[in-house]
Design a protein around this motif. Structure first.
Motif, mmCIF file in Angstrom:
data_model
loop_
_atom_site.group_PDB
_atom_site.id
_atom_site.type_symbol
_atom_site.label_atom_id
_atom_site.label_comp_id
_atom_site.label_asym_id
_atom_site.label_seq_id
_atom_site.Cartn_x
_atom_site.Cartn_y
_atom_site.Cartn_z
ATOM 1 N N VAL A 119 0.846 -1.191 0.000
ATOM 2 C CA VAL A 119 0.000 0.000 0.000
ATOM 3 C C VAL A 119 0.887 1.248 0.000
ATOM 4 C CG1 VAL A 119 -1.612 1.328 1.391
ATOM 5 C CG2 VAL A 119 -1.904 -1.119 1.163
ATOM 6 N N SER A 120 0.624 2.172 -0.887
ATOM 7 C CA SER A 120 1.425 3.393 -0.911
ATOM 8 C C SER A 120 1.061 4.250 0.299
ATOM 9 C CB SER A 120 1.154 4.168 -2.198
ATOM 10 O OG SER A 120 -0.074 4.851 -2.084
ATOM 11 N N ARG A 152 -2.108 6.181 -0.104
ATOM 12 C CA ARG A 152 -3.295 5.350 -0.053
ATOM 13 C C ARG A 152 -3.622 5.027 1.414
ATOM 14 N NH1 ARG A 152 -7.087 2.420 -3.356
ATOM 15 N NH2 ARG A 152 -8.505 2.083 -1.626
ATOM 16 N N TRP A 212 -5.152 8.015 2.998
ATOM 17 C CA TRP A 212 -6.533 8.249 2.579
ATOM 18 C C TRP A 212 -7.479 7.258 3.251
ATOM 19 C CZ3 TRP A 212 -9.717 11.682 1.278
ATOM 20 C CH2 TRP A 212 -10.970 11.341 0.751
ATOM 21 N N ASP A 213 -7.027 5.989 3.370
ATOM 22 C CA ASP A 213 -7.863 4.976 4.034
ATOM 23 C C ASP A 213 -8.153 5.380 5.478
ATOM 24 O OD1 ASP A 213 -8.141 3.443 1.834
ATOM 25 O OD2 ASP A 213 -6.505 2.054 2.323
#
Lengths: 336, 302
Positions: B17-18, B21, B24-25
């Motif tokens: 996962v970047s 990302r 944002w999650d």
């Protein structure tokens, strides 16, 4: 304890000197000639102008002016207002009780609502109460209080006629000499029927406006402190003993949660003074905040300079007091 | 056997996962923050395209339509959706242009105090004790004067204008950035990776800006986001006191000050600019809180 006290006191001295220097420099950078303000715009003879400049010490070298200024301050002399010719300290002292009265009322409002609100939110974490209260808290924290004040005047005072629009008391109905400078106390001392009630009526809206942001901060702080404390062992023990939940939350947990909250309350003093400037302006409340704004409009630099010095000194003093109290309660701070 | 494997690698978190990302999650968990961010973006767009969407110019006067009521009240019309002010200027257009001014102030204050704050904060930890003491004392001094009182003093010296509002508010909020950078840089400096970099021969500039600074960024970003809303509020307060942007500038606080005399006769003139300020500040604060929670769960606002 004594060493902690002395060290903490010594730390405030450079702050004071710097404050003195900054206000001194700042006021001298202000555009516009203070002598002109005093004599009006019609102009006077060169001799008289020189006399005024001499009287105000403006013909001295700048370093000398600063030394004189520091010397005067050390003797409690904050200069004289150009507009009224009164001592700045005298004017400040006459107006400051009004600001204290307003601040105390605002803080009472904030504490009396904020602590229960934060406690309820923590006790019912995640519930609709919690979400509503925290939503209100963000709103309160974000409130442009000058607008909030106008809104309350518009509805509560003008439309519903529940409170007066401005001032501290109905001057037509009640007149008495100020004794303490605190209108509610003076009204009580005067013994005139209805005076206290009238003074309190005048106090309600300004107190709500000034207390709104502290209320939001205190509610939020209480909630997070409570959440932390509610997870502690002694809270579980108290519950396990079979104590009723309201007693566990209201007595055992709250008492410990209040320590950080009290600190926050003490540190709100600077914010209160900033809020007082706006609140007093909106409600024509004759305190130091309104006086400061009027001083700018009148280009009364000595008053502005002295006012900023005095207000900042009060804030530094109260913060020092909060620190010392905290150090007294909590030895870890003292030896840190 | 299959059970054991499932336990060892939790299915919810995949390894590749970047960071963006992952951020944002975490951010979208907080519905209030997402709503806040959405409104902030909307206001930003409004501010950018203000000239295109505002029905009239912000200072365009209609002598035949002074203090017209909003369209949904008696006496209102579709010509001026939110009515007009005391000089016959369209409220909607002024509010839209006001967004541009307020966001500009907020962004300018944030940008300038971020840069100066980083420079002064890093100077504190790297240029020796004297610099540290002087800067720290100065910041203590600024913190000792109540924010608005200091801003008033600065404006009194420089004269009221939009630029000087930005200067005044920047000075008021600078200590927060300096103290934050200084504190986190001090913490980072004592860590092993910094020592390793030093041993490897990294020069002082590079050490500060590329080794230490990136690791101090997350609290700074949160401070910057929340600082925008504080700056907008402070600037509006100055405008309201007549010490900020000067008329006819369509600044929300200045508009409120103009409207004060109509508080009895035309309440919407007072209501609308305040609503604009409140919505903007609330949404920035909501988004900022979400940012804080997402960047560092330990840092949740007290």
């Amino acid at each position: 304890m004594l060493r902690f006290l002395l060290r903490r006191l010594a730390l405030t001295i450079p702050t004071f000197i710097a404050l003195m220097f900054v206000t001194f420099v700042a006021i001298r950078m202000v555009p516009g000639d203070p002598v002109e303000v005093r004599v009006g715009e019609r102009g006077i003879s060169a001799e008289r102008l020189e006399m005024f400049r001499h009287e105000l010490g403006l013909d001295q070298p700048v370093w000398k002016q600063f030394a004189d200024y520091a010397w005067q301050l050390a003797h409690g002399d904050f200069g004289s207002s150009i507009a009224t010719n009164q001592k700045v300290l005298t004017e400040f002292a006459a107006l400051f009780p009004a600001t204290i009265e307003l601040s105390v009322a605002g803080m009472l409002f904030a504490v009396l609502l904020g602590i229960p609100a934060g406690t309820i939110a923590a006790a019912r974490r995640g519930s609709i109460y919690d979400q509503t209260l925290m939503g209100l808290s963000v709103t309160g924290y974000s409130m442009p209080i000058f607008w909030w004040g106008l809104l309350l005047i518009m509805f509560v005072a003008e439309r519903w006629g529940l409170t007066p629009v401005s001032g501290r008391i109905d001057l037509i109905k009640y007149y008495f000499e100020p004794v303490t400078g605190f209108m509610v106390i003076d009204a009580w001392l005067s013994g005139q029927a209805g005076a206290v009630k009238d003074a309190l009526h005048h106090l309600v809206l300004p107190a709500i406006v000034l207390g709104t942001i502290p209320l939001a901060v205190i509610a939020r702080m209480t909630r997070s402190a409570m959440l932390e404390v509610l997870g502690e062992d002694y809270v579980r023990t108290a519950r396990a003993k079979g104590l009723p939940i309201w007693r566990v939350i209201g007595v055992h947990a709250l008492r410990n949660a209040l320590i950080p909250v009290v600190t926050i309350i003490g540190l709100q003093v600077g914010a209160l003074m900033a809020g007082a400037v706006l609140t007093e302006t909106i409600f024509s409340w004759p305190g130091v905040g309104k006086w400061l704004i009027e001083s700018i409009a009148r280009r009364d630099y000595p008053a502005l300079q002295g006012g900023v010095m005095l207000i900042s000194s009060v804030v530094i003093g109260v913060n020092l007091l909060v620190d010392l109290t905290y150090g007294f309660i909590n030895p870890r701070i003292r030896h840190g | 056997m299959a059970d054991v494997v499932a336990q060892v690698s939790p299915p919810t978190v995949s390894q590749d996962v970047s960071p963006l990302r992952a951020f944002w999650d975490a951010f979208k968990e907080n519905r209030g923050a997402v709503a806040g961010l959405f409104v902030v973006l909307l206001i930003v767009v409004i501010a950018i395209v203000a000239d295109l969407i505002a029905p009239y110019g912000p200072n365009e006067q209609f002598r035949d339509a002074v203090r017209v009521a909003p369209m949904w009240t008696d006496g209102g019309s579709g010509r001026f959706i939110l009515g007009t002010d005391g000089l016959g200027r369209d409220m909607l257009s002024r509010l839209i242009h006001g967004a541009r001014i307020s966001l500009f102030i907020g962004a300018a204050v944030m940008g300038v105090s971020f840069i100066i704050g980083v420079l002064l904060g890093l100077a504190c930890v790297s240029l020796g004790n004297t610099v540290d003491v002087v800067v720290t004392r100065l910041m203590d001094l600024i913190m000792a004067v109540p924010s608005l009182v200091l801003a008033i003093l600065v404006v009194a010296v420089l004269g009221p204008s939009l630029t000087n509002t930005i200067v005044a508010v920047t000075i008021v909020y600078l200590p927060r950035y300096v103290r934050l950078v200084r504190a986190s840089a001090f913490t980072e400096l004592s860590k092993d990776y910094v020592t390793a970099a030093r041993v490897a021969g990294v020069g002082p500039w590079r050490l500060m800006f590329t080794t230490v600074l990136p690791n101090c960024l997350s609290p700074l970003i949160v401070q910057a986001a929340l600082g925008v809303s504080d700056a907008i509020l402070e600037a509006a307060a100055l405008g309201f006191l007549g010490l900020g942007a000067q008329p006819p500038t369509a600044e929300w606080g200045t508009m409120l000050a103009d409207a004060r005399e109509f508080i009895r006769s035309n309440p919407w003139l007072v209501t609308l600019p305040g609503v604009a300020i409140l919505i903007t500040v609330v949404s920035i604060n909501l988004a900022g809180d979400g940012l804080r929670d997402a960047l560092d769960p330990k840092m949740r606002r007290s």
